[in-house]
Design an enzyme around this catalytic site. Sequence first.
Site, PDB file in Angstrom:
ATOM      1  N   HIS A   1      -6.121   1.122 -11.095  1.00  0.00           N
ATOM      2  CA  HIS A   1      -5.623   0.239 -12.151  1.00  0.00           C
ATOM      3  C   HIS A   1      -4.948  -0.962 -11.512  1.00  0.00           C
ATOM      4  CE1 HIS A   1      -1.641   2.086 -11.402  1.00  0.00           C
ATOM      5  NE2 HIS A   1      -2.359   3.180 -11.256  1.00  0.00           N
TER       6      HIS A   1
ATOM      7  N   SER B   1       0.823  -1.227   0.000  1.00  0.00           N
ATOM      8  CA  SER B   1       0.000   0.000   0.000  1.00  0.00           C
ATOM      9  C   SER B   1       0.846   1.261   0.000  1.00  0.00           C
ATOM     10  CB  SER B   1      -0.876   0.068   1.255  1.00  0.00           C
ATOM     11  OG  SER B   1      -1.711  -1.017   1.328  1.00  0.00           O
TER      12      SER B   1
ATOM     13  N   HIS C   1      -8.435   4.308   6.510  1.00  0.00           N
ATOM     14  CA  HIS C   1      -7.626   3.864   5.382  1.00  0.00           C
ATOM     15  C   HIS C   1      -6.914   5.060   4.741  1.00  0.00           C
ATOM     16  CE1 HIS C   1      -6.251   1.496   2.034  1.00  0.00           C
ATOM     17  NE2 HIS C   1      -6.920   2.238   1.176  1.00  0.00           N
TER      18      HIS C   1
ATOM     19  N   TYR D   1      -8.486 -10.853   2.393  1.00  0.00           N
ATOM     20  CA  TYR D   1      -9.754 -10.205   2.752  1.00  0.00           C
ATOM     21  C   TYR D   1     -10.592  -9.827   1.542  1.00  0.00           C
ATOM     22  CZ  TYR D   1      -7.255  -5.767   1.977  1.00  0.00           C
ATOM     23  OH  TYR D   1      -6.525  -4.750   1.433  1.00  0.00           O
ATOM     24  N   GLU D   2      -9.987  -9.841   0.357  1.00  0.00           N
ATOM     25  CA  GLU D   2     -10.762  -9.583  -0.857  1.00  0.00           C
ATOM     26  C   GLU D   2     -11.427 -10.859  -1.349  1.00  0.00           C
ATOM     27  OE1 GLU D   2      -8.303  -6.709  -3.583  1.00  0.00           O
ATOM     28  OE2 GLU D   2      -6.945  -7.855  -2.334  1.00  0.00           O
TER      29      GLU D   2
ATOM     30  N   HIS E   1      -5.154  -9.677  -1.608  1.00  0.00           N
ATOM     31  CA  HIS E   1      -5.266  -9.997  -0.182  1.00  0.00           C
ATOM     32  C   HIS E   1      -6.336 -11.053   0.079  1.00  0.00           C
ATOM     33  CE1 HIS E   1      -3.690  -5.842  -0.399  1.00  0.00           C
ATOM     34  NE2 HIS E   1      -3.007  -6.164   0.692  1.00  0.00           N
TER      35      HIS E   1
ATOM     36  N   ALA F   1       2.224  -1.987   4.574  1.00  0.00           N
ATOM     37  CA  ALA F   1       1.833  -0.956   5.539  1.00  0.00           C
ATOM     38  C   ALA F   1       1.325  -1.697   6.765  1.00  0.00           C
ATOM     39  CB  ALA F   1       0.727  -0.093   4.942  1.00  0.00           C
TER      40      ALA F   1
ATOM     41  N   ASN G   1       0.398   3.965  11.049  1.00  0.00           N
ATOM     42  CA  ASN G   1      -0.470   4.437  12.146  1.00  0.00           C
ATOM     43  C   ASN G   1      -0.132   3.614  13.377  1.00  0.00           C
ATOM     44  OD1 ASN G   1      -1.951   2.287  10.327  1.00  0.00           O
ATOM     45  ND2 ASN G   1      -2.727   1.998  12.404  1.00  0.00           N
TER      46      ASN G   1
ATOM     47  N   MET H   1      -2.238  -6.994   7.168  1.00  0.00           N
ATOM     48  CA  MET H   1      -3.147  -7.961   6.522  1.00  0.00           C
ATOM     49  C   MET H   1      -2.510  -8.623   5.304  1.00  0.00           C
ATOM     50  SD  MET H   1      -6.508  -5.526   6.643  1.00  0.00           S
ATOM     51  CE  MET H   1      -6.850  -4.499   8.082  1.00  0.00           C
ATOM     52  N   SER H   2      -1.199  -8.740   5.309  1.00  0.00           N
ATOM     53  CA  SER H   2      -0.538  -9.324   4.126  1.00  0.00           C
ATOM     54  C   SER H   2       0.746 -10.026   4.547  1.00  0.00           C
ATOM     55  CB  SER H   2      -0.213  -8.210   3.115  1.00  0.00           C
ATOM     56  OG  SER H   2       0.777  -7.350   3.631  1.00  0.00           O
TER      57      SER H   2
HETATM   58  N1  HPA Z   1      -3.929  -2.887  11.289  1.00  0.00           N
HETATM   59  C1  HPA Z   1      -3.915  -3.768  10.268  1.00  0.00           C
HETATM   60  N2  HPA Z   1      -3.427  -3.485   9.070  1.00  0.00           N
HETATM   61  C2  HPA Z   1      -2.907  -2.260   8.877  1.00  0.00           C
HETATM   62  C3  HPA Z   1      -2.893  -1.294   9.889  1.00  0.00           C
HETATM   63  C4  HPA Z   1      -3.436  -1.635  11.162  1.00  0.00           C
HETATM   64  O1  HPA Z   1      -3.455  -0.834  12.116  1.00  0.00           O
HETATM   65  N3  HPA Z   1      -2.309  -0.189   9.365  1.00  0.00           N
HETATM   66  C5  HPA Z   1      -1.979  -0.492   8.078  1.00  0.00           C
HETATM   67  N4  HPA Z   1      -2.347  -1.748   7.780  1.00  0.00           N
END
Ligand code: HPA
Length: 274
Positions: free
Chosen positions: A66, A35, A248, A90-91, A88, A118, A236, A212-213
């Site tokens: 894209h 990301s 997001h 989750y998709e 991912h 990320a 974050n 998540m990856s």
């Molecule tokens: N949690 C899960 N996935 C993430 C986060 C988070 O706080 N930040 C970026 N991807």
Amino acid sequence: MSAAERELVLTAADHLHGKVGPVLSGCRLGLVLGSGLKEFAAELQDRVEVPFADVPGWPVPKVQGHGGALVLGTVAGAKVACLTGRVHLYEGWTPGEVVRAVRTLRHLGVPSFLLTNAAGGIGDDMAAGDLMLIRDHLNLTGGSPLIGSHEPAFGPRFPDQTRVYSARLAQLLGSAGARVRPGVYAGLLGPSYETPAEVRMLKTLGADAVGMSTVHEAIALNAMGAEVAGLSLITNLAAGIADAPLSHDEVVAAGAHAAATLTKLVTEFCRRLS
Ligand code: HPA
């Protein structure tokens, strides 16, 4: 995996070999750009781009405007293969689909990989914008790309995971000039961010960052004998660590902000690799 999954990887590999074989040969590093980290691919010299949609069997990311691409080229003297964007769990993609592109590159002979993502920061004194060098992971997705029949060409039935993340690559990344702190990445299913209680649990389990990856890619590549490195951009603080709700947009903005630092770091890493 499964015999069908094996065939899909082999078909994709055949296709890429026919189309960009000479460009791929001698490729030192496969880079998965997570990301907000895709800009790095624009830095490559002698770029050759193959959209994921043109590779038979490769899943195409749905979230971005894209779909992603395999971008081949040279950075600081090293031939690299970038995957801009990933799919991912989750998709709704299966673990096999999530790792299909990296398995294809590994099958084509790419020896080393840098997986970027990320992530939310859990460790003490972490702040948005920090870079974490993944020294180990917790696969909390409940799945694995290795489930199914054993395909010996893709690794042992029960791969050792004592050193999924290469100490050599970590050392090269650690000496590439940017401040990176080592830590443990917890990979969860998503797509909801964690609850504060889940984040407290992850902290107890020894996680320093959550995302998540990455973990399935690392599992599949380690099984195939690849050298793996992982880098998390802390976009974050994880839920409940700071008071603010997560968005997001915040994650994407932090990615864009860190793009220049990350590009410099990865360029230096490639120089040391070559
Ligand atoms: N949690 C899960 N996935 C993430 C986060 C988070 O706080 N930040 C970026 N991807």
